[in-house]
Motif scaffolding. Structure first.
Motif, mmCIF file in Angstrom:
data_model
loop_
_atom_site.group_PDB
_atom_site.id
_atom_site.type_symbol
_atom_site.label_atom_id
_atom_site.label_comp_id
_atom_site.label_asym_id
_atom_site.label_seq_id
_atom_site.Cartn_x
_atom_site.Cartn_y
_atom_site.Cartn_z
ATOM 1 N N TRP A 1 -12.983 17.542 -11.847
ATOM 2 C CA TRP A 1 -12.360 18.862 -11.785
ATOM 3 C C TRP A 1 -11.949 19.285 -13.196
ATOM 4 C CZ3 TRP A 1 -12.027 21.774 -7.382
ATOM 5 C CH2 TRP A 1 -12.318 21.125 -6.183
ATOM 6 N N THR A 2 -12.396 20.461 -13.584
ATOM 7 C CA THR A 2 -12.084 20.957 -14.927
ATOM 8 C C THR A 2 -10.904 21.919 -14.871
ATOM 9 O OG1 THR A 2 -13.769 22.672 -14.646
ATOM 10 C CG2 THR A 2 -14.421 20.655 -15.776
ATOM 11 N N ASP A 3 -10.298 22.129 -16.017
ATOM 12 C CA ASP A 3 -9.039 22.868 -16.090
ATOM 13 C C ASP A 3 -9.133 24.288 -15.537
ATOM 14 O OD1 ASP A 3 -7.862 20.707 -17.189
ATOM 15 O OD2 ASP A 3 -7.575 21.530 -19.191
ATOM 16 N N ASP A 4 -10.288 24.920 -15.639
ATOM 17 C CA ASP A 4 -10.379 26.323 -15.247
ATOM 18 C C ASP A 4 -10.650 26.510 -13.767
ATOM 19 O OD1 ASP A 4 -12.904 25.292 -15.367
ATOM 20 O OD2 ASP A 4 -13.834 27.059 -16.255
ATOM 21 N N GLU A 5 -10.826 25.440 -13.010
ATOM 22 C CA GLU A 5 -11.109 25.572 -11.585
ATOM 23 C C GLU A 5 -9.819 25.838 -10.813
ATOM 24 O OE1 GLU A 5 -14.677 23.203 -10.079
ATOM 25 O OE2 GLU A 5 -13.823 21.880 -11.594
ATOM 26 N N ASN A 6 -9.986 26.463 -9.642
ATOM 27 C CA ASN A 6 -8.831 26.937 -8.896
ATOM 28 C C ASN A 6 -8.255 25.854 -8.006
ATOM 29 O OD1 ASN A 6 -7.224 28.650 -6.903
ATOM 30 N ND2 ASN A 6 -7.961 30.161 -8.359
ATOM 31 N N ILE A 7 -6.934 25.809 -7.945
ATOM 32 C CA ILE A 7 -6.264 24.753 -7.191
ATOM 33 C C ILE A 7 -6.527 24.853 -5.697
ATOM 34 C CG2 ILE A 7 -4.118 26.063 -6.957
ATOM 35 C CD1 ILE A 7 -4.505 22.255 -7.435
ATOM 36 N N ILE A 8 -6.755 26.047 -5.172
ATOM 37 C CA ILE A 8 -6.945 26.180 -3.727
ATOM 38 C C ILE A 8 -8.269 25.589 -3.270
ATOM 39 C CG2 ILE A 8 -5.502 28.232 -3.561
ATOM 40 C CD1 ILE A 8 -8.040 29.890 -3.377
ATOM 41 N N ASP A 9 -9.153 25.267 -4.220
ATOM 42 C CA ASP A 9 -10.407 24.627 -3.843
ATOM 43 C C ASP A 9 -10.247 23.124 -3.636
ATOM 44 O OD1 ASP A 9 -11.766 27.033 -4.033
ATOM 45 O OD2 ASP A 9 -12.190 26.779 -6.162
ATOM 46 N N VAL A 10 -9.085 22.589 -3.957
ATOM 47 C CA VAL A 10 -8.826 21.156 -3.809
ATOM 48 C C VAL A 10 -8.198 20.911 -2.439
ATOM 49 C CG1 VAL A 10 -7.633 19.152 -4.756
ATOM 50 C CG2 VAL A 10 -8.503 20.923 -6.290
ATOM 51 N N ASN A 11 -8.803 20.028 -1.670
ATOM 52 C CA ASN A 11 -8.305 19.711 -0.334
ATOM 53 C C ASN A 11 -7.927 18.240 -0.289
ATOM 54 O OD1 ASN A 11 -7.763 19.335 2.347
ATOM 55 N ND2 ASN A 11 -9.750 20.013 3.102
ATOM 56 N N THR A 12 -6.651 17.963 -0.454
ATOM 57 C CA THR A 12 -6.203 16.570 -0.464
ATOM 58 C C THR A 12 -6.052 16.000 0.941
ATOM 59 O OG1 THR A 12 -3.872 17.233 -0.555
ATOM 60 C CG2 THR A 12 -5.020 16.899 -2.652
ATOM 61 N N ASN A 13 -6.174 16.833 1.968
ATOM 62 C CA ASN A 13 -6.098 16.310 3.335
ATOM 63 C C ASN A 13 -7.342 15.505 3.679
ATOM 64 O OD1 ASN A 13 -3.590 17.516 3.881
ATOM 65 N ND2 ASN A 13 -4.565 19.457 4.408
ATOM 66 N N ASN A 14 -8.483 15.927 3.165
ATOM 67 C CA ASN A 14 -9.744 15.253 3.469
ATOM 68 C C ASN A 14 -10.315 14.475 2.296
ATOM 69 O OD1 ASN A 14 -9.695 16.463 6.041
ATOM 70 N ND2 ASN A 14 -10.694 18.313 5.259
ATOM 71 N N ASP A 15 -9.918 14.812 1.091
ATOM 72 C CA ASP A 15 -10.492 14.194 -0.102
ATOM 73 C C ASP A 15 -9.433 13.385 -0.846
ATOM 74 O OD1 ASP A 15 -12.873 15.571 0.476
ATOM 75 O OD2 ASP A 15 -12.158 17.338 -0.614
ATOM 76 N N ARG A 16 -9.891 12.333 -1.486
ATOM 77 C CA ARG A 16 -8.990 11.501 -2.286
ATOM 78 C C ARG A 16 -9.106 11.951 -3.739
ATOM 79 N NH1 ARG A 16 -6.461 6.350 -2.153
ATOM 80 N NH2 ARG A 16 -6.496 5.242 -4.149
ATOM 81 N N ILE A 17 -8.030 12.495 -4.256
ATOM 82 C CA ILE A 17 -7.989 12.996 -5.624
ATOM 83 C C ILE A 17 -7.258 11.985 -6.498
ATOM 84 C CG2 ILE A 17 -7.297 14.889 -7.114
ATOM 85 C CD1 ILE A 17 -9.444 15.599 -5.066
ATOM 86 N N ILE A 18 -7.926 11.564 -7.569
ATOM 87 C CA ILE A 18 -7.342 10.578 -8.473
ATOM 88 C C ILE A 18 -7.169 11.219 -9.841
ATOM 89 C CG2 ILE A 18 -7.546 8.276 -9.467
ATOM 90 C CD1 ILE A 18 -9.346 7.501 -7.221
ATOM 91 N N VAL A 19 -5.989 11.035 -10.420
ATOM 92 C CA VAL A 19 -5.676 11.567 -11.739
ATOM 93 C C VAL A 19 -5.492 10.380 -12.683
ATOM 94 C CG1 VAL A 19 -4.125 13.015 -13.090
ATOM 95 C CG2 VAL A 19 -4.561 13.563 -10.686
ATOM 96 N N TYR A 20 -6.295 10.347 -13.732
ATOM 97 C CA TYR A 20 -6.261 9.251 -14.694
ATOM 98 C C TYR A 20 -5.583 9.699 -15.979
ATOM 99 C CZ TYR A 20 -9.985 7.470 -11.638
ATOM 100 O OH TYR A 20 -10.728 7.055 -10.564
ATOM 101 N N GLU A 21 -4.695 8.850 -16.490
ATOM 102 C CA GLU A 21 -4.148 9.082 -17.822
ATOM 103 C C GLU A 21 -5.005 8.343 -18.828
ATOM 104 O OE1 GLU A 21 -0.131 8.414 -20.547
ATOM 105 O OE2 GLU A 21 -0.279 7.491 -18.561
ATOM 106 N N VAL A 22 -5.434 9.026 -19.875
ATOM 107 C CA VAL A 22 -6.244 8.408 -20.925
ATOM 108 C C VAL A 22 -5.452 8.412 -22.228
ATOM 109 C CG1 VAL A 22 -8.452 8.924 -19.845
ATOM 110 C CG2 VAL A 22 -7.405 10.603 -21.368
ATOM 111 N N ALA A 23 -6.012 7.755 -23.229
ATOM 112 C CA ALA A 23 -5.240 7.473 -24.434
ATOM 113 C C ALA A 23 -5.113 8.644 -25.386
ATOM 114 C CB ALA A 23 -5.866 6.282 -25.167
ATOM 115 N N ALA A 24 -5.870 9.709 -25.184
ATOM 116 C CA ALA A 24 -5.827 10.858 -26.089
ATOM 117 C C ALA A 24 -6.173 12.107 -25.295
ATOM 118 C CB ALA A 24 -6.811 10.660 -27.248
ATOM 119 N N PRO A 25 -5.847 13.282 -25.806
ATOM 120 C CA PRO A 25 -6.193 14.519 -25.095
ATOM 121 C C PRO A 25 -7.668 14.564 -24.736
ATOM 122 C CG PRO A 25 -4.714 15.024 -26.889
ATOM 123 C CD PRO A 25 -5.070 13.565 -27.039
#
Length: 684
Positions: A310-334
């Motif tokens: 998922w890229t920054d410009d995509e809309n949040i309402i397109d994300v469905n956490t009820n059916n999909d597993r969304i993982i957010v990773y922290e990386v070492a640099a921007p």
């Protein structure tokens, strides 16, 4: 906007009106004085209309026939028709002498003329309704968006009608050239003088009955966040468009893998505005778990693999956490993100010192299945969730460093994490010892001048329980892996059972975190009453300070560059007739949603003293300077009485417009529903 909620027109309390009709039956005991909820109930359900028929012979009670989805137009016209001063102006016929047919910004006088003729039919007609065909035809000639018979936005129609009528009736035939002055600093006196100059310049080019009745003045203040430079502008307005202090929320659960393995896997419940983007979600997550949102990567997992980035410009309402597993990773640099999905930014130039981010997939060996992913063919079953491995430039050149980084990642998802890290260290130590022994044997062989065969090399060290597939090194001190590569960790059955079998696995979250604002709202929902929104709340939303976005930055003349400045818009001067347009929808790039919360407002006695900044400044100067103080306006009164409301019933997919208006001749309220007109009680 107006079309998806309501718009109210208010008169200053000083406006004279005809004596009210004799009072009707007393209101129920539960009804409160100056409560607008009765009228606004029409926004949420059908209003029980009064059985009282319009008084025979009473002027202004003529309906407008629906020509085919023209209820939006009928609603706006009835609100304008019941504006006392405007109605008297058109019925007097004065407008015929003020038509400006040569104004290049106008409609050759045709819109104002058609509107004036329609007002005459509404107030001097004998039938119960009229068909506004001539007016619609004139409108369509100059505003193609209203030419068909599709449902339109009533607020857009009202805005066009006010502006078009103004230009058709503009008394200024030749507009002088003007240049808006800049704010050069000072106190209240200089501020008043600047506002007066801006207003006089505007009036030198715009003078009509619409300006006389409907136009006020905003003060806009922009402040640079770095040098504190202040820019103040004064601009005219015909209506006040306010957001409701209600934001439709997207609520979801995401799994966060922090950079520090000791933090485990976090399950984070958050809410963001539905109009937000993935970037908005990252900002909220960053605030909740105290990480830099620019160092977050959001992916969707499916069957133990990366399914979508998922890229920054995509809309949040397109994300469905009820059916999909969304993982957010922290990386070492921007992590660089394209700002526009249609025009992807060019990949950054190669930087040998930049960190490397690699997908890490998990495979359990021992299965007969064979798959191919990213060009790597492997046998086994995928398990768990994939990772994103962060390696420094130095680590990317070392096989041992890569193994250690992989081990640290897996240590967070097994209860035997310390044991796993220790085993990898032992393996690397054995491997290093073996390599040293081999190098020593090679040195001894090179130093020998004997013709005897060389001593045999030591046996290879046993492979670890997991093996990492990675591209081989091309040259010493060159990166072994880089952006675009994928690591696949293979686990034999014994190692898998040891670290991930039974109760040893902890792929699920090790800690649950709830956004404080969401936790508070959930607590209120369990026992608290829903807050009533007032018109004062809406004005507070309108005048609150906001920070400009990255796509709407302001150029600072002192810094000589664009800045994300703060901006505050306030009422400076208000007109005799004040139109409020409440934005009853939340919108995003792909969807819009109507806000159906009730707004409570007074029918009589709306006091705007708190909100009109020009009046406050004038009083301060009067206290300081007495009669020498400059005047902002002729402050007859800042108290307004409601006289018209335009409503929208239904949702965004369809609906119906009506108007509630007070007849200034008999003081009674009526419901104008296309061709039907019926009396209503304002306190209902």
């Amino acid at each position: 906007m107006f079309a998806h909620g309501w718009s109210s027109s208010l008169h200053k309390g000083k406006t004279p009106s005809a004596p009210p009709a004799p009072p009707g039956p007393p209101a129920p005991a539960s009804a409160s004085k100056h409560h607008g909820g009765g009228i606004m109930n029409a926004l949420h359900g059908a209003l029980t209309r009064s059985k009282t028929a319009p008084a025979k012979g009473q002027r202004g009670l003529v309906g407008l026939q629906n020509l085919g989805n023209t209820c939006f137009m009928n609603s706006a016209i009835q609100c304008m028709s019941n504006t006392k001063e405007l109605q008297e102006y058109f019925l007097s016929g004065v407008y015929h002498n003020e038509l400006n047919r040569d104004n290049p910004l106008g409609m050759r006088g045709q819109v104002a003329e058609a509107f004036g003729q329609l007002i005459e039919r509404l107030w001097h007609g004998s039938g119960s309704s009229v068909a506004p065909r001539e007016f619609k035809q004139a409108l369509a000639r100059f505003a193609p968006q209203f030419s068909g018979y599709g449902q339109q936005d009533s607020q857009e129609l009202l805005a066009f009608l006010l502006d078009g009528t103004h230009e058709d009736l503009n008394r200024i035939k030749v507009k002088p050239a003007t240049e808006a002055p800049d704010w050069e600093g000072g106190g209240d006196k200089e501020l008043v003088e600047l506002a007066k100059t801006c207003w006089e310049q505007y009036r030198s080019r715009n003078d009509s009955v619409i300006v006389d009745l409907f136009q006020g003045q905003y003060r806009s203040t922009v402040v640079c966040p770095d040098c504190d430079k202040v820019s103040i502008k004064f601009d005219p307005f015909m209506y006040v468009t306010t957001n409701l202090p209600v934001t439709k929320k997207w609520t979801g659960r995401v799994f966060v893998i922090p950079l520090d393995p000791a933090r485990g896997v976090l399950c984070v419940d958050v809410e963001v505005p539905k109009s937000g983007t993935i970037k908005t979600l990252k900002q909220v997550i960053g605030q909740v778990i105290d990480v830099d949102p620019k160092c977050l990567v959001l992916s969707e997992e499916w069957k133990c693999k990366f399914y979508k980035d998922w890229t920054d410009d995509e809309n949040i309402i397109d994300v469905n956490t009820n059916n999909d597993r969304i993982i957010v990773y922290e990386v070492a640099a921007p992590y660089a993100q394209p700002r526009n999905r249609l025009h992807r930014a060019a990949p950054p130039a190669y930087d040998p010192a930049a960190p490397v981010f690699l997908p890490l997939l998990n495979v359990k060996d021992g299965s007969a299945s064979s798959t191919s992913k990213y060009g790597i063919r492997s046998s086994g079953d995928d398990f768990g969730s994939p990772f994103i491995l962060s390696l420094s430039a130095d680590e990317a050149t070392s096989s041992a460093a890569i193994h250690r980084a992989v081990a640290r990642q897996y240590s967070r998802v097994t209860k035997r994490g310390d044991e796993l890290v220790q085993r990898v260290e032992e393996y690397l130590a054995e491997l290093e010892a073996g390599e040293s022994a081999g190098e020593q044997a090679d040195d001894d062989a090179d130093a020998s001048t004997s013709t005897s065969p060389a001593a045999p090399a030591p046996a290879a060290a046993a492979a670890p329980a997991h093996q990492v597939e990675a591209p081989a090194a091309v040259a010493e001190a060159r990166p072994l892996v880089g952006m675009g590569h994928v690591l696949v960790a293979h686990w034999d059955e014994d190692a898998y059972e040891r670290f991930f079998g039974g109760d040893a696995s902890q792929w699920s979250a090790t800690q649950e975190v709830v956004q404080p604002e969401l936790a508070e709202r959930r607590a209120q929902g369990r026992g608290g009453a829903k807050k009533v929104i007032t018109l004062a709340d809406c004005l507070g939303e309108f005048t609150k300070e906001e920070r400009l976005g990255e796509d709407d930055m302001w150029y600072c003349g002192a810094c000589k560059e664009h800045k994300q400045a703060t901006k505050k818009v306030e009422l400076w001067k208000v007109p005799d007739v004040l139109v409020f347009a409440l934005k009853r929808f939340s919108s995003s790039r792909y969807s819009r949603d109507k806000i159906d919360d009730l707004v409570d407002f007074p029918i009589d006695g709306l006091d705007l003293t708190e909100w009109v900044e020009g009046d406050k400044v004038e009083h301060r100067l009067a206290d300081e300077m007495g009669d020498a103080a400059p005047s902002v306006t002729a402050p007859d009164s800042l108290t307004y009485d409601l006289y018209a409301v335009s409503n929208h019933f239904g949702g965004l997919g369809g609906g119906h417009y009506t108007a509630f208006a007070k007849n200034h001749e008999n003081g009674r309220w009526y419901d104008f529903d296309d061709s039907r007109v019926s009396e209503i009680q304002p306190d209902r």
